[in-house]
Design a protein around this motif. Structure first.
Motif, mmCIF file in Angstrom:
data_model
loop_
_atom_site.group_PDB
_atom_site.id
_atom_site.type_symbol
_atom_site.label_atom_id
_atom_site.label_comp_id
_atom_site.label_asym_id
_atom_site.label_seq_id
_atom_site.Cartn_x
_atom_site.Cartn_y
_atom_site.Cartn_z
ATOM 1 N N GLN A 1 0.857 -1.187 0.000
ATOM 2 C CA GLN A 1 0.000 0.000 0.000
ATOM 3 C C GLN A 1 0.894 1.238 0.000
ATOM 4 O O GLN A 1 1.785 1.357 0.828
ATOM 5 C CB GLN A 1 -0.898 0.005 1.245
ATOM 6 C CG GLN A 1 -1.776 -1.210 1.380
ATOM 7 C CD GLN A 1 -2.851 -1.298 0.312
ATOM 8 O OE1 GLN A 1 -3.331 -0.289 -0.183
ATOM 9 N NE2 GLN A 1 -3.217 -2.505 -0.057
ATOM 10 N N THR A 2 0.629 2.139 -0.919
ATOM 11 C CA THR A 2 1.398 3.364 -1.013
ATOM 12 C C THR A 2 0.479 4.472 -1.524
ATOM 13 O O THR A 2 -0.736 4.295 -1.549
ATOM 14 C CB THR A 2 2.660 3.152 -1.894
ATOM 15 O OG1 THR A 2 3.485 4.306 -1.841
ATOM 16 C CG2 THR A 2 2.326 2.788 -3.315
ATOM 17 N N THR A 3 1.042 5.584 -1.922
ATOM 18 C CA THR A 3 0.254 6.678 -2.494
ATOM 19 C C THR A 3 0.963 7.208 -3.731
ATOM 20 O O THR A 3 2.164 6.948 -3.943
ATOM 21 C CB THR A 3 0.079 7.844 -1.505
ATOM 22 O OG1 THR A 3 1.364 8.434 -1.275
ATOM 23 C CG2 THR A 3 -0.564 7.402 -0.197
ATOM 24 N N VAL A 4 0.244 7.983 -4.516
ATOM 25 C CA VAL A 4 0.847 8.595 -5.696
ATOM 26 C C VAL A 4 2.029 9.475 -5.276
ATOM 27 O O VAL A 4 3.084 9.443 -5.897
ATOM 28 C CB VAL A 4 -0.200 9.391 -6.505
ATOM 29 C CG1 VAL A 4 0.459 10.237 -7.581
ATOM 30 C CG2 VAL A 4 -1.219 8.438 -7.137
ATOM 31 N N GLY A 5 1.873 10.228 -4.202
ATOM 32 C CA GLY A 5 2.959 11.091 -3.730
ATOM 33 C C GLY A 5 4.183 10.325 -3.268
ATOM 34 O O GLY A 5 5.312 10.779 -3.450
ATOM 35 N N GLN A 6 3.974 9.152 -2.679
ATOM 36 C CA GLN A 6 5.112 8.345 -2.228
ATOM 37 C C GLN A 6 5.844 7.690 -3.393
ATOM 38 O O GLN A 6 7.057 7.518 -3.335
ATOM 39 C CB GLN A 6 4.641 7.277 -1.242
ATOM 40 C CG GLN A 6 4.240 7.850 0.097
ATOM 41 C CD GLN A 6 3.589 6.817 0.994
ATOM 42 O OE1 GLN A 6 2.821 5.969 0.551
ATOM 43 N NE2 GLN A 6 3.902 6.883 2.284
ATOM 44 N N ILE A 7 5.122 7.316 -4.451
ATOM 45 C CA ILE A 7 5.811 6.674 -5.577
ATOM 46 C C ILE A 7 6.472 7.690 -6.499
ATOM 47 O O ILE A 7 7.320 7.327 -7.302
ATOM 48 C CB ILE A 7 4.887 5.724 -6.389
ATOM 49 C CG1 ILE A 7 3.765 6.480 -7.084
ATOM 50 C CG2 ILE A 7 4.364 4.590 -5.516
ATOM 51 C CD1 ILE A 7 2.958 5.643 -8.060
ATOM 52 N N LEU A 8 6.084 8.968 -6.363
ATOM 53 C CA LEU A 8 6.715 9.991 -7.198
ATOM 54 C C LEU A 8 6.981 11.264 -6.397
ATOM 55 O O LEU A 8 6.309 12.273 -6.557
ATOM 56 C CB LEU A 8 5.855 10.317 -8.429
ATOM 57 C CG LEU A 8 6.503 11.278 -9.438
ATOM 58 C CD1 LEU A 8 7.820 10.730 -9.969
ATOM 59 C CD2 LEU A 8 5.549 11.570 -10.576
ATOM 60 N N PRO A 9 7.994 11.197 -5.521
ATOM 61 C CA PRO A 9 8.380 12.433 -4.840
ATOM 62 C C PRO A 9 9.034 13.370 -5.858
ATOM 63 O O PRO A 9 9.652 12.922 -6.821
ATOM 64 C CB PRO A 9 9.386 11.966 -3.784
ATOM 65 C CG PRO A 9 9.916 10.681 -4.308
ATOM 66 C CD PRO A 9 8.823 10.069 -5.144
ATOM 67 N N GLY A 10 8.854 14.642 -5.673
ATOM 68 C CA GLY A 10 9.468 15.596 -6.606
ATOM 69 C C GLY A 10 8.784 15.629 -7.954
ATOM 70 O O GLY A 10 9.423 15.887 -8.966
ATOM 71 N N VAL A 11 7.496 15.367 -7.981
ATOM 72 C CA VAL A 11 6.737 15.330 -9.232
ATOM 73 C C VAL A 11 6.894 16.634 -10.019
ATOM 74 O O VAL A 11 6.945 17.720 -9.442
ATOM 75 C CB VAL A 11 5.236 15.041 -8.955
ATOM 76 C CG1 VAL A 11 4.602 16.134 -8.113
ATOM 77 C CG2 VAL A 11 4.469 14.867 -10.252
ATOM 78 N N PHE A 12 6.996 16.508 -11.329
ATOM 79 C CA PHE A 12 7.035 17.665 -12.226
ATOM 80 C C PHE A 12 5.596 18.116 -12.442
ATOM 81 O O PHE A 12 4.741 17.313 -12.792
ATOM 82 C CB PHE A 12 7.677 17.271 -13.564
ATOM 83 C CG PHE A 12 7.744 18.405 -14.550
ATOM 84 C CD1 PHE A 12 8.729 19.369 -14.422
ATOM 85 C CD2 PHE A 12 6.835 18.489 -15.585
ATOM 86 C CE1 PHE A 12 8.810 20.414 -15.338
ATOM 87 C CE2 PHE A 12 6.913 19.529 -16.505
ATOM 88 C CZ PHE A 12 7.891 20.498 -16.384
ATOM 89 N N THR A 13 5.324 19.397 -12.202
ATOM 90 C CA THR A 13 3.975 19.925 -12.352
ATOM 91 C C THR A 13 3.980 21.162 -13.241
ATOM 92 O O THR A 13 5.048 21.698 -13.581
ATOM 93 C CB THR A 13 3.363 20.312 -10.981
ATOM 94 O OG1 THR A 13 4.083 21.446 -10.486
ATOM 95 C CG2 THR A 13 3.405 19.168 -10.000
ATOM 96 N N VAL A 14 2.800 21.646 -13.563
ATOM 97 C CA VAL A 14 2.666 22.848 -14.366
ATOM 98 C C VAL A 14 3.312 24.052 -13.685
ATOM 99 O O VAL A 14 3.775 24.976 -14.358
ATOM 100 C CB VAL A 14 1.179 23.108 -14.716
ATOM 101 C CG1 VAL A 14 0.384 23.514 -13.485
ATOM 102 C CG2 VAL A 14 1.048 24.118 -15.822
ATOM 103 N N ALA A 15 3.386 24.028 -12.362
ATOM 104 C CA ALA A 15 4.020 25.125 -11.643
ATOM 105 C C ALA A 15 5.496 25.280 -12.031
ATOM 106 O O ALA A 15 6.027 26.388 -11.986
ATOM 107 C CB ALA A 15 3.903 24.906 -10.132
#
Length: 130
Positions: free
Chosen positions: A111-125
């Motif tokens: 069990q994990t989360t989207v944030g845990q599998i992709l720290p430092g996600v690239f976003t529109v910001a």
């Protein structure tokens, strides 16, 4: 049927003549609808499609744009993580706290989360200029 069961049920439809490594994915959209996908290989390996990407495409085609939950299953000794490209694709349509269940055919889960599998996600910001 649980989301892992949905992913398990679709997994056998994967098209994997080269690796024989079938992956199934299921996404529950914010609307409550479930969308599934499988990996589809191509003789030109980089041109294949991951199960998660297939489920996301089905979700978008179905008129939904927000992910509420994800499950991915494969026949491996340990739960298989999503590839980097699929992590970014999931993050495009899911908040960081969206649950992700990675599972094996033998019943092991992580069990994990989207944030845990992709720290430092690239976003529109990141594309904003001062």
């Amino acid at each position: 049927m649980s989301l892992v069961d949905e992913a398990r049920a679709i997994r056998d439809r994967a098209y994997v003549p080269y690796s024989n490594f079938k992956v199934g994915a299921a996404i529950r959209a914010a609307s409550g609808k479930v969308y599934v996908g499988v990996n589809v290989e191509n003789v030109a390996y980089p041109e294949g499609t991951c199960a998660e990407a297939g489920a996301i495409a089905a979700m978008i085609a179905g008129g939904d744009t927000r992910i509420a939950e994800v499950a991915v299953i494969a026949d491996s000794p340990e739960p298989v993580p999503c590839c980097g490209g699929c992590r970014q694709k999931l993050a495009e349509f899911a908040d960081a706290d969206v649950p992700v269940t990675l599972a094996t055919m033998a019943g092991k889960t992580l069990q994990t989360t989207v944030g845990q599998i992709l720290p430092g996600v690239f976003t529109v910001a990141h594309m904003q200029r001062d």
